[in-house]
Design a protein around this motif. Structure first.
Motif, PDB file in Angstrom:
ATOM      1  N   PHE A 180      64.132  37.015  29.726  1.00 20.13           N
ATOM      2  CA  PHE A 180      63.084  35.992  29.671  1.00 20.13           C
ATOM      3  C   PHE A 180      63.171  35.186  28.372  1.00 20.13           C
ATOM      4  CE2 PHE A 180      58.810  34.595  28.477  1.00 20.13           C
ATOM      5  CZ  PHE A 180      58.462  33.862  29.606  1.00 20.13           C
ATOM      6  N   PHE A 181      63.464  35.863  27.265  1.00 16.10           N
ATOM      7  CA  PHE A 181      63.570  35.182  25.971  1.00 16.10           C
ATOM      8  C   PHE A 181      65.008  34.757  25.661  1.00 16.10           C
ATOM      9  CE2 PHE A 181      59.652  37.692  25.412  1.00 16.10           C
ATOM     10  CZ  PHE A 181      58.785  36.681  25.004  1.00 16.10           C
ATOM     11  N   ASP A 182      65.908  34.941  26.648  1.00 12.55           N
ATOM     12  CA  ASP A 182      67.313  34.538  26.525  1.00 12.55           C
ATOM     13  C   ASP A 182      68.016  35.220  25.349  1.00 12.55           C
ATOM     14  OD1 ASP A 182      69.576  33.176  27.370  1.00 12.55           O
ATOM     15  OD2 ASP A 182      69.184  31.420  26.103  1.00 12.55           O
ATOM     16  N   VAL A 183      67.748  36.520  25.186  1.00 10.86           N
ATOM     17  CA  VAL A 183      68.365  37.277  24.086  1.00 10.86           C
ATOM     18  C   VAL A 183      68.899  38.620  24.608  1.00 10.86           C
ATOM     19  CG1 VAL A 183      67.065  36.202  22.206  1.00 10.86           C
ATOM     20  CG2 VAL A 183      66.057  38.134  23.455  1.00 10.86           C
ATOM     21  N   LEU A 184      69.476  38.597  25.787  1.00  7.36           N
ATOM     22  CA  LEU A 184      69.949  39.846  26.395  1.00  7.36           C
ATOM     23  C   LEU A 184      70.970  40.565  25.518  1.00  7.36           C
ATOM     24  CD1 LEU A 184      69.883  41.779  28.791  1.00  7.36           C
ATOM     25  CD2 LEU A 184      71.632  40.362  29.915  1.00  7.36           C
ATOM     26  N   TRP A 185      71.702  39.821  24.694  1.00 12.85           N
ATOM     27  CA  TRP A 185      72.722  40.446  23.852  1.00 12.85           C
ATOM     28  C   TRP A 185      72.123  41.519  22.922  1.00 12.85           C
ATOM     29  CZ3 TRP A 185      72.260  40.222  18.571  1.00 12.85           C
ATOM     30  CH2 TRP A 185      71.401  39.247  18.050  1.00 12.85           C
ATOM     31  N   ALA A 186      70.828  41.385  22.592  1.00 10.40           N
ATOM     32  CA  ALA A 186      70.201  42.351  21.692  1.00 10.40           C
ATOM     33  C   ALA A 186      70.073  43.728  22.336  1.00 10.40           C
ATOM     34  CB  ALA A 186      68.821  41.839  21.260  1.00 10.40           C
ATOM     35  N   TYR A 187      70.198  43.796  23.665  1.00  9.46           N
ATOM     36  CA  TYR A 187      70.156  45.095  24.366  1.00  9.46           C
ATOM     37  C   TYR A 187      71.272  46.007  23.878  1.00  9.46           C
ATOM     38  CZ  TYR A 187      69.619  48.198  28.491  1.00  9.46           C
ATOM     39  OH  TYR A 187      69.403  49.268  29.334  1.00  9.46           O
ATOM     40  N   ALA A 188      72.365  45.400  23.388  1.00 10.54           N
ATOM     41  CA  ALA A 188      73.489  46.191  22.880  1.00 10.54           C
ATOM     42  C   ALA A 188      73.064  47.064  21.707  1.00 10.54           C
ATOM     43  CB  ALA A 188      74.637  45.273  22.467  1.00 10.54           C
ATOM     44  N   ALA A 189      72.090  46.608  20.919  1.00  9.27           N
ATOM     45  CA  ALA A 189      71.640  47.388  19.760  1.00  9.27           C
ATOM     46  C   ALA A 189      71.021  48.714  20.201  1.00  9.27           C
ATOM     47  CB  ALA A 189      70.650  46.583  18.924  1.00  9.27           C
ATOM     48  N   PHE A 190      70.325  48.684  21.346  1.00  8.64           N
ATOM     49  CA  PHE A 190      69.761  49.939  21.863  1.00  8.64           C
ATOM     50  C   PHE A 190      70.883  50.921  22.172  1.00  8.64           C
ATOM     51  CE2 PHE A 190      68.687  52.829  25.279  1.00  8.64           C
ATOM     52  CZ  PHE A 190      67.458  53.328  24.885  1.00  8.64           C
ATOM     53  N   TRP A 191      71.935  50.455  22.830  1.00 11.04           N
ATOM     54  CA  TRP A 191      72.999  51.362  23.251  1.00 11.04           C
ATOM     55  C   TRP A 191      73.872  51.815  22.093  1.00 11.04           C
ATOM     56  CZ3 TRP A 191      72.839  54.168  27.307  1.00 11.04           C
ATOM     57  CH2 TRP A 191      72.043  53.767  28.378  1.00 11.04           C
ATOM     58  N   VAL A 192      74.029  50.968  21.087  1.00 11.41           N
ATOM     59  CA  VAL A 192      74.721  51.425  19.879  1.00 11.41           C
ATOM     60  C   VAL A 192      73.899  52.527  19.216  1.00 11.41           C
ATOM     61  CG1 VAL A 192      75.446  50.767  17.545  1.00 11.41           C
ATOM     62  CG2 VAL A 192      75.986  49.294  19.491  1.00 11.41           C
ATOM     63  N   GLY A 193      72.586  52.332  19.150  1.00 12.90           N
ATOM     64  CA  GLY A 193      71.718  53.368  18.605  1.00 12.90           C
ATOM     65  C   GLY A 193      71.770  54.642  19.418  1.00 12.90           C
ATOM     66  N   TYR A 194      71.790  54.496  20.739  1.00 15.29           N
ATOM     67  CA  TYR A 194      71.781  55.666  21.624  1.00 15.29           C
ATOM     68  C   TYR A 194      73.107  56.422  21.586  1.00 15.29           C
ATOM     69  CZ  TYR A 194      70.751  58.546  25.713  1.00 15.29           C
ATOM     70  OH  TYR A 194      70.520  59.610  26.538  1.00 15.29           O
ATOM     71  N   LEU A 195      74.214  55.698  21.622  1.00 13.92           N
ATOM     72  CA  LEU A 195      75.525  56.341  21.773  1.00 13.92           C
ATOM     73  C   LEU A 195      76.147  56.771  20.453  1.00 13.92           C
ATOM     74  CD1 LEU A 195      77.049  53.946  24.460  1.00 13.92           C
ATOM     75  CD2 LEU A 195      76.202  56.266  24.832  1.00 13.92           C
ATOM     76  N   PHE A 196      75.839  56.069  19.356  1.00  9.62           N
ATOM     77  CA  PHE A 196      76.541  56.324  18.094  1.00  9.62           C
ATOM     78  C   PHE A 196      75.650  56.898  16.994  1.00  9.62           C
ATOM     79  CE2 PHE A 196      78.732  52.915  20.330  1.00  9.62           C
ATOM     80  CZ  PHE A 196      80.043  53.352  20.328  1.00  9.62           C
ATOM     81  N   ILE A 197      74.356  56.632  17.029  1.00  9.22           N
ATOM     82  CA  ILE A 197      73.461  57.085  15.960  1.00  9.22           C
ATOM     83  C   ILE A 197      72.638  58.302  16.393  1.00  9.22           C
ATOM     84  CG2 ILE A 197      71.653  56.414  14.351  1.00  9.22           C
ATOM     85  CD1 ILE A 197      74.293  54.877  14.031  1.00  9.22           C
ATOM     86  N   TYR A 198      72.036  58.203  17.549  1.00 13.39           N
ATOM     87  CA  TYR A 198      71.168  59.278  18.059  1.00 13.39           C
ATOM     88  C   TYR A 198      71.840  60.646  18.094  1.00 13.39           C
ATOM     89  CZ  TYR A 198      68.387  61.692  21.713  1.00 13.39           C
ATOM     90  OH  TYR A 198      67.655  62.590  22.442  1.00 13.39           O
ATOM     91  N   PRO A 199      73.099  60.774  18.567  1.00 15.56           N
ATOM     92  CA  PRO A 199      73.733  62.104  18.572  1.00 15.56           C
ATOM     93  C   PRO A 199      73.866  62.702  17.168  1.00 15.56           C
ATOM     94  CG  PRO A 199      74.910  60.619  20.025  1.00 15.56           C
ATOM     95  CD  PRO A 199      73.950  59.771  19.247  1.00 15.56           C
ATOM     96  N   ALA A 200      74.209  61.873  16.185  1.00 19.93           N
ATOM     97  CA  ALA A 200      74.369  62.380  14.825  1.00 19.93           C
ATOM     98  C   ALA A 200      73.019  62.806  14.243  1.00 19.93           C
ATOM     99  CB  ALA A 200      75.011  61.314  13.940  1.00 19.93           C
ATOM    100  N   LEU A 201      71.982  62.011  14.488  1.00 12.10           N
ATOM    101  CA  LEU A 201      70.654  62.371  13.994  1.00 12.10           C
ATOM    102  C   LEU A 201      70.148  63.635  14.675  1.00 12.10           C
ATOM    103  CD1 LEU A 201      68.876  58.895  13.743  1.00 12.10           C
ATOM    104  CD2 LEU A 201      70.131  60.162  11.992  1.00 12.10           C
ATOM    105  N   SER A 202      70.464  63.784  15.958  1.00  8.37           N
ATOM    106  CA  SER A 202      70.068  64.998  16.678  1.00  8.37           C
ATOM    107  C   SER A 202      70.756  66.220  16.085  1.00  8.37           C
ATOM    108  CB  SER A 202      70.418  64.865  18.164  1.00  8.37           C
ATOM    109  OG  SER A 202      69.629  63.881  18.784  1.00  8.37           O
ATOM    110  N   ARG A 203      72.019  66.065  15.719  1.00  8.02           N
ATOM    111  CA  ARG A 203      72.741  67.191  15.110  1.00  8.02           C
ATOM    112  C   ARG A 203      72.108  67.583  13.776  1.00  8.02           C
ATOM    113  NH1 ARG A 203      77.363  69.420  16.148  1.00  8.02           N
ATOM    114  NH2 ARG A 203      78.118  67.663  17.401  1.00  8.02           N
ATOM    115  N   ILE A 204      71.819  66.589  12.937  1.00  6.54           N
ATOM    116  CA  ILE A 204      71.209  66.871  11.641  1.00  6.54           C
ATOM    117  C   ILE A 204      69.847  67.533  11.829  1.00  6.54           C
ATOM    118  CG2 ILE A 204      70.291  65.820   9.542  1.00  6.54           C
ATOM    119  CD1 ILE A 204      72.502  63.661   9.892  1.00  6.54           C
TER     120      ILE A 204
END
Length: 312
Positions: A180-204
């Motif tokens: 709706f706001f024509d910023v779908l590319w920002a959805y990638a930030a969620f998946w970078v957070g989910y796939l690359f950051i969240y697992p490491a934080l969960s381990r810590i």
């Protein structure tokens, strides 16, 4: 074994176990708000370094919402079981791709069997201390996305379309809003957070809770669990929503997260931790305990499927 009634009164325990719907909604709101703010900052300053920083904030809030989902599973986020169930299933598990009921059922076994070979979460910490090379490989698999992608594949294999309906609905609304706001590319930030950051934080987080504790095979939570103290910045980036007060959570599961710090102070004042190495001053102290020239040895372990969203 620890007997809580030997240390605090029933009135003190009752006060600690008071749950508030207003506080529960606030905690849900603030975690969603931080994800929204991170996306707004990224849209306002669309550079590679803001993308990395905002993805980290989002990854930390994914962990934060998973923790709230954990609290809902204990019926401590809200006063009523039905509200915990629906908010946990839709707003919390729906965003972070967790099957609320499956998690709730599995996590109950962790508390029931903590300190025994039947604990399904024991496999996540059984091999600490680890060698520096082993720890580096673990963190590399986290930050490279290997474990994140494995988690997605695992979740798909063990689920059905009916169970994943909350995920589909919540992410559908998420995507539609960005379109709706024509910023779908920002959805990638969620998946970078989910796939690359969240697992490491969960381990810590898991290392802070049960890694290289005094005796992982003991039944007393002061021996098999740890609380790790954290300043506000560390709490924001690594251990959101008071999850670092994990020992207090294991001592009594019905204490809501907002009261865990109070419980920690009261238990310490009552001398419950005297003579026990069960509180760490920071996560660096814990990480050093979990790194050794020799591998720790696991024993009496029933292997369970690996899942970074399994909250200890």
């Amino acid at each position: 074994m620890l007997k809580l009634s030997d240390h605090i009164s029933s009135d003190e325990l009752k006060a600690l176990c008071q749950t508030s719907d207003l506080v529960g909604w606030y905690r849900v709101f603030i975690n969603y708000a931080l994800i929204s703010i991170a996306i707004i900052v990224l849209l306002s300053f669309p550079y590679w370094y803001t993308f990395i920083c905002c993805s980290w904030i989002i990854g930390g809030r994914i962990l934060g919402i998973a923790i709230l989902n954990h609290d809902a599973g204990h019926n401590t986020l809200f006063r009523t079981p039905s509200l915990n169930h629906y908010v946990g299933r839709w707003l919390l598990g729906g965003l972070v791709l967790v099957d609320y009921q499956a998690f709730k059922n599995g996590h109950a076994q962790h508390h029931r069997y903590a300190g025994t070979g039947k604990d399904p979460d024991k496999i996540f910490v059984a091999n600490y201390p680890a060698t520096p090379a082993s720890m580096a490989r673990k963190l590399l698999r986290d930050f490279s996305g290997v474990n994140g992608f494995k988690e997605i594949v695992y979740q798909i294999k063990v689920s059905t379309w009916q169970k994943r309906l909350p995920n589909i609905v919540v992410h559908g609304i998420f995507i539609a809003s960005l379109i709706f706001f024509d910023v779908l590319w920002a959805y990638a930030a969620f998946w970078v957070g989910y796939l690359f950051i969240y697992p490491a934080l969960s381990r810590i987080r898991i290392i802070g809770e049960h890694g290289a504790v005094t005796d992982i095979d003991a039944l007393d939570p002061r021996l098999n669990t740890r609380t790790t103290l954290a300043n506000p910045i560390v709490a924001l980036l690594i251990c959101p929503n008071d999850v670092n007060y994990h020992l207090e959570h294991h001592i009594h599961q019905k204490i809501p997260a907002q009261n865990l710090k109070k419980a920690h102070q009261l238990f310490k004042q009552k001398g419950m931790y005297d003579g026990f190495d069960c509180v760490a001053n920071n996560y660096w102290q814990v990480m050093k305990k979990c790194i050794s020239k020799r591998h720790g040895k696991s024993k009496n372990i029933h292997h369970a499927p690996s899942s970074v969203s399994n909250m200890s």
